[in-house]
Design a protein around this motif. Structure first.
Motif, PDB file in Angstrom:
ATOM      1  N   LEU A  34      12.970  -4.753   3.581  1.00  0.00           N
ATOM      2  CA  LEU A  34      13.568  -4.163   4.777  1.00  0.00           C
ATOM      3  C   LEU A  34      15.079  -3.987   4.604  1.00  0.00           C
ATOM      4  N   LEU A  35      15.744  -4.997   4.034  1.00  0.00           N
ATOM      5  CA  LEU A  35      17.192  -4.914   3.831  1.00  0.00           C
ATOM      6  C   LEU A  35      17.545  -3.854   2.788  1.00  0.00           C
ATOM      7  N   ILE A  36      16.786  -3.818   1.678  1.00  0.00           N
ATOM      8  CA  ILE A  36      17.080  -2.848   0.623  1.00  0.00           C
ATOM      9  C   ILE A  36      16.843  -1.423   1.115  1.00  0.00           C
ATOM     10  N   SER A  37      15.892  -1.241   2.040  1.00  0.00           N
ATOM     11  CA  SER A  37      15.621   0.099   2.550  1.00  0.00           C
ATOM     12  C   SER A  37      16.792   0.655   3.353  1.00  0.00           C
ATOM     13  N   LEU A  38      17.721  -0.201   3.740  1.00  0.00           N
ATOM     14  CA  LEU A  38      18.895   0.238   4.490  1.00  0.00           C
ATOM     15  C   LEU A  38      20.120   0.404   3.588  1.00  0.00           C
ATOM     16  N   TRP A  72      25.745   0.172   1.742  1.00  0.00           N
ATOM     17  CA  TRP A  72      25.065   0.293   3.034  1.00  0.00           C
ATOM     18  C   TRP A  72      24.803   1.767   3.351  1.00  0.00           C
ATOM     19  N   ALA A  73      23.548   2.086   3.687  1.00  0.00           N
ATOM     20  CA  ALA A  73      23.174   3.476   3.982  1.00  0.00           C
ATOM     21  C   ALA A  73      22.580   3.632   5.364  1.00  0.00           C
ATOM     22  N   GLY A  74      22.319   2.518   6.046  1.00  0.00           N
ATOM     23  CA  GLY A  74      21.727   2.613   7.374  1.00  0.00           C
ATOM     24  C   GLY A  74      20.335   3.212   7.316  1.00  0.00           C
ATOM     25  N   SER A  82      12.132   1.436  -1.219  1.00  0.00           N
ATOM     26  CA  SER A  82      11.872   0.401  -0.231  1.00  0.00           C
ATOM     27  C   SER A  82      11.559   1.005   1.126  1.00  0.00           C
ATOM     28  N   ALA A  83      12.224   2.093   1.476  1.00  0.00           N
ATOM     29  CA  ALA A  83      11.922   2.776   2.732  1.00  0.00           C
ATOM     30  C   ALA A  83      10.485   3.302   2.715  1.00  0.00           C
TER      31      ALA A  83
END
Length: 300
Positions: free
Chosen positions: A42-46, A57-59, A270-271
């Motif tokens: 979840l964190l890596i997908s952001l 950070w990409a949000g 990850s997303a």
């Protein structure tokens, strides 16, 4: 009597502490190998991360990119088609095998082992072997058919061929669950149906199938999850060429692998994994809602 209450309370506390202590190894395993990886994904997908440089950070940018990605939606659609091909077929064939084994004919014990052998084998190895069997020039399948068929080169045949191999490799394993469910049905149920004049077909649809719904629910949920996560079998069948031919076998797991370890876009991969998780949870909840009012657990 009043003096016994503190002793009973202390005994309950000790028993509770003992129970929690016995659960600690399992909780460590669940936390370390299930919950922590989910949180990390979840964190890596952001973020944007290529495994080498520092994550940025990409949000929600990765999710926005996926919403407009034709390749991503195609991979989801291919995976859904694969599941629709493989799941009903594997469940139906597994149920027929279980019914045949449950009759107790000679040699059924050996057949149980033979049926489950493909599931025990490594899917990647099975994919490589079946790629040889599907070879248009020297493959055994075309030799048996007596004609040349481009099984893994024709976009119209590649995904059904993959689904066939998947069904072949899993049907024996699924049949064991149905066999266990069939053996839990009391013989008195069938005796009552015979007395009432019900034939084999009517007994199967009115008695056997309803009483197998708990098994069918379990098999359906686990099979959907497994089919959406299929990767190594497709990897072996396509020769590591993602989506070959023409994107017809581009399942979502292969797409995630390609994004993460070939293109080195871990945030985007990850997303995709998070979206896949949401899809699987949604499908599982739909299945649970469907079966919840149709399951009979009491067979006495």
């Amino acid at each position: 009597m009043a003096g016994d209450r503190p002793a009973r309370s202390a005994l309950r506390r000790r028993e509770a502490l003992t129970g929690y202590a016995l659960l600690v190894p399992s909780l460590i395993g669940v936390g370390g190998f299930l919950l922590v990886p989910v949180v990390l994904v979840l964190l890596i997908s952001l973020a944007e991360w290529d495994l080498i440089s520092r994550p940025l950070w990409a949000g929600l940018d990765n999710y926005a990119d996926l919403a407009g990605s034709e390749a991503f939606w195609n991979s989801l659609w291919v995976t859904a088609k694969f599941t629709l091909m493989a799941l009903p077929t594997s469940i139906a064939v597994a149920l027929l095998l279980a019914l045949a084994i449950n009759r107790g004919l000679p040699g059924t014990s050996a057949l149980r082992v033979i049926y489950v052998l493909p599931w025990v084998c490594a899917p990647l190895a099975l994919g490589v072997v079946w790629r040889w069997l599907f070879d248009p020039s020297t493959g055994a399948v075309n030799a048996l058919l007596g004609q040349r068929v481009e099984w893994m080169s024709d976009p119209a045949l590649a995904l059904p061929a993959v689904a066939f191999v998947y069904v072949w490799s899993t049907v024996g394993y699924i049949s064991l669950f149905f066999l266990a469910g069939l053996q839990q049905i009391p013989p008195s149920v069938y005796e009552a149906a015979t007395i009432d004049g019900a034939g084999r077909v009517r007994t199967f649809y009115s008695m056997t199938l309803p009483l197998l719904r708990p098994t069918t629910f379990f098999v359906s949920v686990t099979s959907v999850i497994a089919s959406f996560q299929v990767f190594d079998l497709v990897y072996g069948l396509t020769g590591a060429a993602r989506g070959y031919p023409a994107g017809s076998t581009d399942v979502i797991a292969a797409h995630i692998y390609d994004e993460a370890f070939v293109a080195l876009r871990l945030g985007r991969a990850s997303a995709m994994a998070v979206v896949l998780l949401v899809v699987l949870v949604t499908v599982t909840l739909v299945q649970q809602r469907y079966f919840s009012r149709r399951i009979t657990y009491d067979m006495t």
